[in-house]
Every structure is written in structure tokens, then in C-alpha cells.
Design an enzyme around this catalytic site. Sequence first.
Site, PDB file in Angstrom:
ATOM      1  N   HIS A  86       0.850  -1.195   0.000  1.00 38.14           N
ATOM      2  CA  HIS A  86       0.000   0.000   0.000  1.00 38.14           C
ATOM      3  C   HIS A  86       0.880   1.239   0.000  1.00 38.14           C
ATOM      4  CE1 HIS A  86      -3.356   2.675   0.857  1.00 38.14           C
ATOM      5  NE2 HIS A  86      -2.525   3.305   1.663  1.00 38.14           N
ATOM      6  N   ASP A 165     -15.559   2.535   7.049  1.00 39.92           N
ATOM      7  CA  ASP A 165     -14.589   3.508   6.519  1.00 39.92           C
ATOM      8  C   ASP A 165     -15.225   4.414   5.480  1.00 39.92           C
ATOM      9  OD1 ASP A 165     -11.834   4.578   6.293  1.00 39.92           O
ATOM     10  OD2 ASP A 165     -12.069   3.884   4.234  1.00 39.92           O
ATOM     11  N   ARG A 172     -14.807  12.697   7.353  1.00 45.33           N
ATOM     12  CA  ARG A 172     -13.500  13.328   7.621  1.00 45.33           C
ATOM     13  C   ARG A 172     -13.150  14.303   6.502  1.00 45.33           C
ATOM     14  NH1 ARG A 172      -9.753   8.609   7.739  1.00 45.33           N
ATOM     15  NH2 ARG A 172      -8.143  10.176   7.971  1.00 45.33           N
ATOM     16  N   SER A 187      -8.053   3.822   8.968  1.00 44.08           N
ATOM     17  CA  SER A 187      -8.720   3.819   7.672  1.00 44.08           C
ATOM     18  C   SER A 187      -7.953   2.951   6.670  1.00 44.08           C
ATOM     19  CB  SER A 187      -8.826   5.268   7.184  1.00 44.08           C
ATOM     20  OG  SER A 187      -9.181   5.317   5.841  1.00 44.08           O
ATOM     21  N   LYS A 191      -8.864  -1.547   5.711  1.00 44.25           N
ATOM     22  CA  LYS A 191      -9.141  -2.049   4.357  1.00 44.25           C
ATOM     23  C   LYS A 191      -8.120  -3.117   3.965  1.00 44.25           C
ATOM     24  CE  LYS A 191      -9.384   2.311   3.230  1.00 44.25           C
ATOM     25  NZ  LYS A 191      -9.520   3.649   2.723  1.00 44.25           N
TER      26      LYS A 191
HETATM   27  N1  URA Z   1      -6.117   6.957   2.537  1.00 43.85           N
HETATM   28  C1  URA Z   1      -7.086   6.274   3.188  1.00 43.85           C
HETATM   29  O1  URA Z   1      -7.560   5.252   2.726  1.00 43.85           O
HETATM   30  N2  URA Z   1      -7.519   6.744   4.379  1.00 43.85           N
HETATM   31  C2  URA Z   1      -7.020   7.867   4.948  1.00 43.85           C
HETATM   32  O2  URA Z   1      -7.447   8.224   6.024  1.00 43.85           O
HETATM   33  C3  URA Z   1      -6.011   8.567   4.255  1.00 43.85           C
HETATM   34  C4  URA Z   1      -5.570   8.091   3.045  1.00 43.85           C
END
Ligand code: URA
Length: 461
Positions: A86, A165, A172, A187, A191
Site C-alpha cells: 500500500h 470507513d 472526515r 482507515s 481495508k
Molecule cells: N487513505 C485512506 O484510505 N484513508 C485515509 O485516512 C487517508 C488516506
Amino acid sequence: MRAPLHTIDLIRTKRDGGSLNAHEIGFLVCGAANGSIPAEQLSAWLMAAFLRGLSLDETRTLTLAMRDSGEKFSPARLGKAAVDKHSTGGVGDKTSFLVAPIAAACGLAVPMISGRALGHTGGTLDKLESIPGYRTALSLQEFESVLRKCGASIVSQSPALVPADRVLYALRDRTGTVESPGLICASILSKKLAEGLDALVLDVKTGSGAFLRKQEDAEYLAALMVATAEASGTRTVALMTDMSQPLGRCAGNWIELVESVGLLRGERPAGSEDLRELSLILAGWMIHLGGQAATPELGYARAEAALADGSALRVFFAMVEAQGGDVHAFDDPIAFHKPGATRVMDAWQSGFISAMDTTALGWAVQRLGAGREKAGEPVDPHAGIAFHARCGARVEQGQPLATLYAISAELMAEPIALLKQAITISETAPEPVDLVSRIFTRETAENYLRDAVRYQGGHPI
Ligand code: URA
């Protein structure tokens, strides 16, 4: 029997600097996912968490509660270690197109759930959708079937995965509470952990194009994510990598795939060296953590072999075909590139390229049509910028610096102005910047966090 919980009490506790336990965090996350807690209360709690910070325990609990808020993917049935990478996002960041097929060619499963263009950063899904027919929205069954067949699959997040999320991130985004380390960590990791991974490699960007600009903020986030994912049983490492200029030669949609497939084909074009090197380093770690090499260096060597023998390219094309994409678009990828308008921008003076405001370069790419202003808007597959000179290069006045592509010539003026402001040409060459500045493993992350808690109260951003 537990006393019933009331959201207002959880907001007050956080507002006043207290900590929430697992039961309380679970209540909030559940309420976000099923809609039983209204947006104004979730927003108030998010702001309290943003201002007060989350403890390490709260961050871990929030991550796991969010991970468990919907369906999860179970790669155990694939019979291979499942590994993913990621990136916190950048400009020209296309390593996924290399590391996913490389790691799969080395015997791993790579179930990669990716995102779309956001702000100044590009989106892996938007880039892949520039391949005619490529489908990113697969069901979990289709995802598993592509993984079985090809070893790698890059898809969008299904609505059933981590629904909490989706709600919390949207709030957010609208309430100025994105840049909180605990909330970002929960967050991103919720995932990734819902993919059922055995191992995860995090690419945390630093420099002028990074999401978190300050080195110490990015370091804290990297250490927090490693410690949180490791505590949940996923072997994890974070590499802090340079985003003080775009990665590789191209930033856009189709043109980024052309650059990536060129490297998978064994080409070594000038300007793509950093992309190739970083992809091999990241893939080396994936291969190591996935148990296919004793060290990351041996993983790097295996990754390089998978590029050299064409096995990674074969995985990439198999994945594209399995997801409905037309691989013939890559027969002559330059001919397939059909922007409505092309402009070459020349150097306005002689000297060294000494700095780039990479966020501004990312906005230029977005304004050309490669990204979007609002969620849901279409993007132009052919838009983007090819950069002809990198930081540290000597350029002469009139020499081409970049080629811009858009659907029409009217879209060129603003990006050209942005590029002129974003690129600094000076008399002296800049100091070279390390491609990888720091690596956090479980041990170094835990030590770093101990120091951060001791010196900064656990809330350094
Ligand atoms: N990417 C995400 O998936 N979540 C965040 O909070 C910031 C960047």
C-alpha cells in the site's frame, strides 16, 4: 449486563481527553456502518479524536473494529501466502503495476484492493480503466477466481468491505479531520487487513508530493501502521520513500501503464530508473515477508529475475485478460495513446533542475483531466504529463522539459502555469535525495513509538 452506551458520552469522553475502550469504539464503528449514529455525532467524535489524538490501544481497537464492520476476503483457500503493498499516494506512483505481477510470478497471491484519484494524487483504478474493457468492480468470487488463475488481481473496494470507513472517511473529508495519524492508520489498515493478508509492505511517501509533508509526521504514521498491523498478526514493514519529484517519467492514466509495461518488457528507458528500482525493492520485501526469500535482498534478486525472464509480464497480461481488458492495446501502446491536444513545455532558462513542488505538478496532471474535482466524475484516460528532465539534471534554455496531454488545447493554460511555478531551475545542482530514507520493521516501529509517546505525549502531529 453492560450499561447501555450513549454516543454523547463517548463524544464528551474524547473531547475531555479520555480514552475509549473496545466496547465503546465497537459501538461507534457499528453505528457508523449501520447508520444508527447520525453524521453530526460521528463528526463531533471525529473532531474530538483529531484534536485529542488516539492512544496506541485505541488506534488498534478502531482498526480492528473497522476491519470487522463488513465482509472480509479469505485468501487462505488459495494455498499461497497473501501479500499486498500500500502506498500513501503520490504523483506518477505506479509501482502496483510492477510489484503485483512480480510478487505473483514469485509464488505469492496478491489480492490488491486499490483506490481512485484523490486530490493531487493519481488513482490505480483510473489508470487500469484506461485499458479498454478492464473491469475493476469484481465480486469477491470473481476476485478469488482471478487470483487463482493469475496470482494477482487489482480491483476496487466492494461496498460490502469495511463499510464503516466509507462513512467515516466521507465525513472526515468534509470536516477537516483527515490528517490525524490514528484515523489515517485505522482507515488504511482496516481495508488492507480485510484482505486477510499474511504480509503487507507500506510505501510511505515523503517530500513535496507526499500527503504528509513533514518527515516526522510521515515517520510517526509509518511506525504506527507497522506496529498496529503487526499487533493484528500481519507481518508488516514500512519504507519511507522519496516523493520530492514524480516517480518515473510519466504521470497520468494510460501513459503510466505504458511506462510500467515497458519495464515489465525489460526496457530500461532514461527517467524510469527510480520507478524500476523502487518497484524491485518493494517487491523484494513482499517476496521476503511472504516467505519466498530469506532476506529482502534475495527477494530483490528474485524480483529482478521475474522481470528479466518475462514471467511478471505474463502475469500482468493474464490479469488484464481475466478482468476483461484488451491486451492488444499494448501491441503498439504509443499508437493507442490518442490525446486531443499535445503541448511541449521548454526550459525557460539554462541551469539545474533544483526542486519540484510535486503536489503542484500533481494538480497540473489533475487539471489536464487525468484526475477529478469531485468523487464520481469521469477522468480522461489519455491525459497526463511526460517529464523529460529530473531533479539534478542540467537543462539548456529551449530544451523540452515536459509534454502535456489533454482532451483539448483549452485545458493547457493552467497546467502550464502550474508547471512553471512548480519547477525551479537554478545555477547549482541540488543534493541528491535517497530513494528509501528509512525502513520500519516491527521492532524499530515499536521503539520509535515508545520514544514518540515519551517525548510528545503520543500525539505528535
Ligand atoms: N487513505 C485512506 O484510505 N484513508 C485515509 O485516512 C487517508 C488516506
